[in-house]
Design an enzyme around this catalytic site. Structure first.
Site, PDB file in Angstrom:
ATOM      1  N   TRP A   1       0.832  -1.206   0.000  1.00 56.81           N
ATOM      2  CA  TRP A   1       0.000   0.000   0.000  1.00 56.81           C
ATOM      3  C   TRP A   1       0.862   1.251   0.000  1.00 56.81           C
ATOM      4  O   TRP A   1       0.501   2.268  -0.602  1.00 56.81           O
ATOM      5  CB  TRP A   1      -0.905  -0.012   1.232  1.00 56.81           C
ATOM      6  CG  TRP A   1      -1.733   1.235   1.396  1.00 56.81           C
ATOM      7  CD1 TRP A   1      -2.968   1.483   0.861  1.00 56.81           C
ATOM      8  CD2 TRP A   1      -1.395   2.402   2.163  1.00 56.81           C
ATOM      9  NE1 TRP A   1      -3.415   2.730   1.239  1.00 56.81           N
ATOM     10  CE2 TRP A   1      -2.465   3.319   2.037  1.00 56.81           C
ATOM     11  CE3 TRP A   1      -0.288   2.767   2.937  1.00 56.81           C
ATOM     12  CZ2 TRP A   1      -2.465   4.564   2.660  1.00 56.81           C
ATOM     13  CZ3 TRP A   1      -0.283   4.001   3.559  1.00 56.81           C
ATOM     14  CH2 TRP A   1      -1.360   4.888   3.418  1.00 56.81           C
ATOM     15  N   HIS A   2       2.030   1.182   0.646  1.00 61.02           N
ATOM     16  CA  HIS A   2       2.882   2.355   0.758  1.00 61.02           C
ATOM     17  C   HIS A   2       3.568   2.718  -0.552  1.00 61.02           C
ATOM     18  O   HIS A   2       3.950   3.878  -0.741  1.00 61.02           O
ATOM     19  CB  HIS A   2       3.933   2.157   1.847  1.00 61.02           C
ATOM     20  CG  HIS A   2       3.406   2.314   3.232  1.00 61.02           C
ATOM     21  ND1 HIS A   2       2.753   1.304   3.902  1.00 61.02           N
ATOM     22  CD2 HIS A   2       3.412   3.384   4.076  1.00 61.02           C
ATOM     23  CE1 HIS A   2       2.398   1.745   5.097  1.00 61.02           C
ATOM     24  NE2 HIS A   2       2.772   2.996   5.222  1.00 61.02           N
ATOM     25  N   GLY A   3       3.758   1.788  -1.436  1.00 65.35           N
ATOM     26  CA  GLY A   3       4.423   2.136  -2.684  1.00 65.35           C
ATOM     27  C   GLY A   3       4.566   0.945  -3.609  1.00 65.35           C
ATOM     28  O   GLY A   3       4.609  -0.208  -3.169  1.00 65.35           O
TER      29      GLY A   3
END
Length: 471
Positions: A324-326
């Site tokens: 989700w972060h990258g």
């Protein structure tokens, strides 16, 4: 438009002025909705269409879920919401990542294929408002909440500018009810809200940007081989930078909402004083960890189906949380390490459930937690695995002949600031900011506020975007 800009100061002053006018409550909500669209459009106007799509699709999906007579119909409405929201997220955020990995997979089988390069701009904050809107239809689908009473309240929930682009990730049950009755900040709320905004901007502009960012960048964004001191200080500097940057945004957002009379939940509770990794995730990015718990970990089985299933649920949740972060495998490794830490902690708690550490052991466990968290930050900050291994090699003493990268001033200032951050977290571990403020003399509070405001003015330059805007 970013919080740490003169443009936002003017914008927010106008919003406050309009909100204090003797308009009807509906008019004030329309003003806030328009202001929120302007806030987002200042970055890239066409991407407002994505907000409209998410808003309209989830509004009608929730209405359909309530009116549906058959389970198949309910499933269809929920599927529409999931496809619309995750479809946009996957296309804009993970399209190039998936294409690159598919190309690499084909190459491993000897198939040479060169697809057209994706030229897609990542909409700022898409991960945050996607999770916020999905929680609305998921809660209605799971019968945890009723739909919003009108489209205006729901549209304002989606676009409310303080939390729109970098959280906290709001649930509709937390914010929509606040739009039902007129709200205006009291004098005390306004003062505390402005103080929170000052604290948040001090963290971002003065600590993260002016002192810590360059130290982390010097270690992670060049081709030099870091020795042990440079690798550790660069990583510790990033641990301070990302906290001050992200917690600074959340604190500013909470303060801005409070100035308008609205309450938003804490997103950080002094995470670098965590003892254990479950404690860390109760303190770091709280709204994301609770979202992942409620909508991913528990549906995967949680701790209700035996130890093995629990470990699988933990691992999958944290792997997806990392992604989700990258759109990079380094983020997946970062999430996987946290999943491993949580699984090991759960095993040790089951094995030594009766153990109660004394004060010294308690602090040592906290410092061990912080050290292991910093090892994961290497993968979060490094753009490639080769860079991550290079920094980790330096941290573990493999580059004894490496030439110094950081100046003495950078080493001392970063070490001093990070030590101050961690010490503050331990001092505040069992306290709240409100309780500390209540026990502090008003003259001292005014002096601290004035010093922070002065430092912000002195340090303010072009203004760097918040790190989490890219997520």
């Amino acid at each position: 438009m970013v919080f740490n800009s003169l443009t936002f100061v003017v914008f927010f002053a106008c919003v406050l002025a309009l909100h204090s006018m003797p308009f009807s409550w509906t008019t004030k909500k329309i003003n806030l909705l328009i202001a929120s669209y302007i806030f987002y459009a200042a970055w890239n106007p066409p991407f407002i269409i994505l907000l409209w799509v998410s808003t309209v699709v989830d509004w009608y999906a929730a209405q359909g879920l309530v009116k549906a007579k058959r389970e198949a119909t309910r499933h269809a409405w929920m599927l529409l919401s999931v496809i619309a929201n995750l479809g946009m997220l996957v296309y804009f955020k993970y399209g190039q990542f998936l294409l690159d990995n598919f190309t690499a997979l084909m190459s491993s089988f000897g198939v040479v294929w060169q697809p057209a390069k994706f030229d897609i701009v990542l909409p700022v904050g898409i991960s945050f408002y996607t999770f916020a809107t999905m929680s609305y239809t998921l809660d209605v689908y799971l019968r945890r909440a009723l739909p919003a009473k009108n489209l205006l309240d729901y549209a304002l929930f989606v676009t409310f500018f303080p939390h729109l682009v970098a959280g906290p990730i709001m649930r509709p049950t937390e914010l929509v009810p606040q739009f039902e009755q007129p709200r205006r900040a009291t004098g005390e709320q306004l003062r505390f809200g402005l103080a929170l905004m000052t604290l948040g901007l001090f963290n971002k502009i003065v600590l993260a940007d002016s002192f810590l960012s360059d130290v982390a960048q010097a270690v992670y964004d060049n081709n030099k081989i870091p020795g042990a001191l440079d690798a550790w200080v660069g990583t510790l500097a990033f641990s301070g930078q990302i906290f001050c940057d992200f917690a600074g945004y959340s604190t500013t957002a909470i303060g801005a909402a409070l100035c308008l009379g609205f309450a938003m939940p804490d997103n950080f509770r002094f995470p670098y004083a965590a003892v254990g990794f479950s404690d860390f995730w109760r303190r770091w990015h709280i709204t994301l960890s609770s979202w992942l718990r409620d909508y991913l970990y528990i549906p995967l089985g949680g701790n209700r189906h035996g130890v093995a299933r629990t470990y699988v649920a933990l691992t999958v949740t944290m792997l997806l949380g990392g992604l989700w972060h990258g759109a990079n495998w380094t983020f997946v490794v970062w999430g996987g390490l946290h999943g491993m830490y949580l699984a090991i902690e759960r095993f040790l708690r089951g094995r030594f459930g009766g153990y109660r550490p004394g004060p010294l052991a308690f602090v040592c466990l906290g410092l061990l937690t912080y050290t292991l968290v910093n090892l994961t930050w290497v993968f979060f900050r490094a753009k490639t695995f080769s860079k991550a291994w290079l920094v980790l090699g330096g941290m573990f003493g493999q580059h004894a002949d490496a030439r110094p990268i950081l100046s003495s001033f950078a080493l001392i200032s970063a070490a001093a600031i990070v030590t101050a951050i961690v010490s503050t977290h331990w001092f505040m571990r069992g306290r709240t900011l409100e309780s500390v403020v209540a026990r502090t003399h008003p003259a001292a509070l005014c002096a601290v506020w004035a010093l922070m405001a002065f430092a912000i003015v002195i340090a303010q330059g072009e203004g760097s975007a918040f790190i989490y805007f890219q997520f």
